[in-house]
Scaffold this motif. Structure first.
Motif, PDB file in Angstrom:
ATOM      1  N   GLY A 133       0.851  -1.123   0.328  1.00 13.99           N
ATOM      2  CA  GLY A 133      -0.396  -0.108   0.377  1.00 13.99           C
ATOM      3  C   GLY A 133       0.820   1.146  -0.058  1.00 13.99           C
ATOM      4  O   GLY A 133       0.403   2.349   0.340  1.00 13.99           O
ATOM      5  N   VAL A 134       1.928   0.706  -0.277  1.00 14.14           N
ATOM      6  CA  VAL A 134       2.981   2.552  -0.388  1.00 14.14           C
ATOM      7  C   VAL A 134       2.705   2.701  -1.449  1.00 14.14           C
ATOM      8  O   VAL A 134       2.959   4.350  -1.740  1.00 14.14           O
ATOM      9  N   VAL A 135       2.084   2.313  -2.648  1.00 10.84           N
ATOM     10  CA  VAL A 135       1.480   2.701  -3.229  1.00 10.84           C
ATOM     11  C   VAL A 135      -0.057   2.409  -3.663  1.00 10.84           C
ATOM     12  O   VAL A 135      -0.063   1.308  -3.485  1.00 10.84           O
ATOM     13  N   ASP A 136      -0.612   2.871  -4.824  1.00 10.32           N
ATOM     14  CA  ASP A 136      -2.316   2.578  -4.993  1.00 10.32           C
ATOM     15  C   ASP A 136      -2.649   2.106  -5.669  1.00 10.32           C
ATOM     16  O   ASP A 136      -2.642   0.719  -6.756  1.00 10.32           O
ATOM     17  N   ILE A 137      -1.703   2.381  -7.533  1.00  7.71           N
ATOM     18  CA  ILE A 137      -1.713   1.667  -8.387  1.00  7.71           C
ATOM     19  C   ILE A 137       0.055   2.369  -9.992  1.00  7.71           C
ATOM     20  O   ILE A 137       0.695   2.860  -8.566  1.00  7.71           O
ATOM     21  N   ALA A 138      -0.445   1.423 -10.147  1.00 10.65           N
ATOM     22  CA  ALA A 138       1.019   1.162 -10.795  1.00 10.65           C
ATOM     23  C   ALA A 138       0.862   1.198 -12.232  1.00 10.65           C
ATOM     24  O   ALA A 138       0.380   0.323 -12.848  1.00 10.65           O
ATOM     25  N   ILE A 139       1.674   2.141 -12.609  1.00  9.61           N
ATOM     26  CA  ILE A 139       2.154   1.285 -14.648  1.00  9.61           C
ATOM     27  C   ILE A 139       3.384   0.015 -15.021  1.00  9.61           C
ATOM     28  O   ILE A 139       4.679   0.869 -13.912  1.00  9.61           O
ATOM     29  N   ILE A 140       2.724  -0.774 -14.612  1.00 11.81           N
ATOM     30  CA  ILE A 140       3.943  -1.910 -14.438  1.00 11.81           C
ATOM     31  C   ILE A 140       4.350  -2.353 -16.292  1.00 11.81           C
ATOM     32  O   ILE A 140       3.022  -3.051 -16.031  1.00 11.81           O
ATOM     33  N   GLY A 141       4.559  -3.518 -15.757  1.00  7.72           N
ATOM     34  CA  GLY A 141       5.169  -4.575 -17.123  1.00  7.72           C
ATOM     35  C   GLY A 141       4.167  -5.756 -17.022  1.00  7.72           C
ATOM     36  O   GLY A 141       4.337  -6.351 -15.130  1.00  7.72           O
ATOM     37  N   GLU A 142       3.190  -6.025 -17.846  1.00  6.21           N
ATOM     38  CA  GLU A 142       2.389  -7.590 -17.194  1.00  6.21           C
ATOM     39  C   GLU A 142       3.087  -8.545 -16.444  1.00  6.21           C
ATOM     40  O   GLU A 142       3.209  -9.590 -15.748  1.00  6.21           O
ATOM     41  N   ASN A 143       4.975  -8.544 -17.033  1.00  5.13           N
ATOM     42  CA  ASN A 143       5.114 -10.137 -16.641  1.00  5.13           C
ATOM     43  C   ASN A 143       5.815  -9.571 -15.471  1.00  5.13           C
ATOM     44  O   ASN A 143       6.510 -11.279 -15.140  1.00  5.13           O
ATOM     45  N   VAL A 144       5.955  -8.929 -15.053  1.00  4.18           N
ATOM     46  CA  VAL A 144       6.519  -8.320 -13.514  1.00  4.18           C
ATOM     47  C   VAL A 144       4.991  -8.796 -12.621  1.00  4.18           C
ATOM     48  O   VAL A 144       6.049  -9.496 -12.086  1.00  4.18           O
ATOM     49  N   LEU A 145       3.789  -8.714 -12.915  1.00  5.50           N
ATOM     50  CA  LEU A 145       3.112  -8.842 -12.554  1.00  5.50           C
ATOM     51  C   LEU A 145       2.797 -10.604 -12.305  1.00  5.50           C
ATOM     52  O   LEU A 145       2.569 -11.023 -11.003  1.00  5.50           O
ATOM     53  N   ILE A 146       3.089 -11.330 -13.318  1.00  9.67           N
ATOM     54  CA  ILE A 146       2.935 -12.786 -13.481  1.00  9.67           C
ATOM     55  C   ILE A 146       4.471 -13.462 -12.609  1.00  9.67           C
ATOM     56  O   ILE A 146       4.479 -14.348 -12.294  1.00  9.67           O
ATOM     57  N   GLU A 147       5.784 -12.741 -12.813  1.00  6.75           N
ATOM     58  CA  GLU A 147       6.828 -13.262 -12.175  1.00  6.75           C
ATOM     59  C   GLU A 147       6.604 -13.524 -10.766  1.00  6.75           C
ATOM     60  O   GLU A 147       6.775 -14.122  -9.460  1.00  6.75           O
ATOM     61  N   LYS A 148       5.932 -11.951 -10.009  1.00  7.69           N
ATOM     62  CA  LYS A 148       6.022 -11.847  -8.788  1.00  7.69           C
ATOM     63  C   LYS A 148       4.750 -11.043  -7.984  1.00  7.69           C
ATOM     64  O   LYS A 148       4.832 -10.384  -6.859  1.00  7.69           O
TER      65      LYS A 148
END
Ligand SMILES: Nc1ncnc2c1ncn2[C@@H]1O[C@H](COP(=O)(O)OP(=O)(O)OP(=O)(O)O)[C@@H](O)[C@H]1O
Ligand SMILES: O=P(O)(O)OC[C@H]1O[C@H](OP(=O)(O)OP(=O)(O)O)[C@H](O)[C@@H]1O
Ligand SMILES: [Mg+2]
Length: 285
Positions: A62-77
């Motif tokens: 909850g340090v940030v509410d939202i993020a623009i991120i590579g989908e592959n990073v979400l799949i990884e962790k």
């Protein structure tokens, strides 16, 4: 005033397009160089510039509410973190590659082999489906060099044009997943910030729809207007306006970016001339 906190990659492949998207949403950010935090002057939003790879944890905490991120990073962790919008840039895939000269028949060939990667979970989960166990060597950058220096038998990394693989004498043998930049949301977002997110998403959707479409104008003799309209995939119905020259009309419509090329020859054959294709800044349906 309450502000939503958005994580944007500090530097790298996502940074520029992420900031451009916010700008296209009409959000002005005072961007002092080397600042780690910046505020928008005309929207309740604060930008935190972070490493792409660190963002899933910041969302979780909850340090940030939202993020623009590579989908592959979400799949990884970040499998527990939800994606609310696919953003259409930084498209790539995560693939397995082996040295060109290696004869590769199936993933079973990699059983027990050393795989260099920055994405260990992605590799392990993929191999599990085939009952194959890799020997993971975790490397944080320049993964493609590993086989050439005798550090690994194969690699798993991001591929886009394929030129990095080519330069390192490697060939892509398995496409494990595809990825693009996404808007991800913290599981702990407050209801107040959720309302700001809804407003932001409305803007993002308008920008993304605009990017996918073109405004098309053309002139045609009145007796051809009907046949031309039949060819046009429009938003609702095209606009037809009389030209100053009697017997002629101007036809305006919105088409999907790529579909224009499919109908242009037919439009011309049906008497359309003076065709203009204009970008659309925002589109609300
Ligand atoms: N060659 C590429 N073409 C298209 N998209 C890419 C490419 N390389 C990476 N990406 C995408 O952009 C994201 C960020 O990549 P980049 O190499 O800039 O940073 P990173 O090393 O993953 O992250 P960090 O910010 O933690 O250093 C990747 O997660 C991936 O989704
Ligand atoms: O298929 P391609 O078009 O060659 O792109 C793939 C390369 O791009 C990324 O690296 P990047 O250039 O971001 O460098 P990095 O190692 O500093 O992240 C990725 O890690 C690959 O090495
Ligand atoms: Mg990279």
């Amino acid at each position: 005033m309450n502000k939503i906190k958005i994580a944007v990659q500090k530097s790298g492949r996502l940074n520029e397009d992420s900031l451009q998207l916010l700008k296209d949403c009409g959000i002005s950010i005072d961007n002092g160089k080397d600042q780690l935090k910046a505020s928008a002057s005309n929207f309740p939003l604060e930008v935190l510039y972070l490493r792409n790879g660190d963002i899933p944890q910041y969302l979780r905490d909850g340090v940030v509410d939202i993020a623009i991120i590579g989908e592959n990073v979400l799949i990884e962790k970040g499998e527990d973190i939800s994606i609310v919008e696919r953003l259409g840039f930084s498209k790539c895939r995560v693939s397995l590659a082996v040295p060109k000269e290696v004869k590769y028949t199936s993933i079973k060939d990699l059983d027990g082999m050393r795989i260099a990667t920055s994405y260990p979970n992605t590799v392990i989960n993929y191999f599990k489906k085939f009952n194959v166990t890799p020997d993971i060597h975790l490397i944080n950058g320049s993964v493609e060099i590993a086989p050439n220096i005798g550090l690994a038998d194969a690699i798993c990394d991001i591929v886009s044009s394929g030129s990095t693989l080519f330069k390192n004498n490697l060939k892509e043998v398995e496409k494990m997943l595809t990825s693009e930049a996404v808007l991800a949301v913290s599981p702990n977002i407050s209801s107040e910030n959720q309302k700001i997110l809804d407003k932001l998403q409305f803007r993002i959707q308008a920008v993304l729809k605009g990017r996918k479409s073109k405004y098309v104008l053309m002139n045609a003799p009145n007796n051809k207007v009907e046949s031309i309209i039949k060819l046009l995939p429009g938003m609702r119905s095209p606009t037809v306006l009389p030209l100053a020259e009697p017997g002629w009309s101007s036809i305006h419509t919105v088409v999907e970016k790529n579909s224009f090329w499919e109908v242009i020859d037919e439009l011309k054959a049906n008497g359309a001339e003076g065709l203009l294709v204009v970008p659309i800044e925002k589109m609300v349906l």
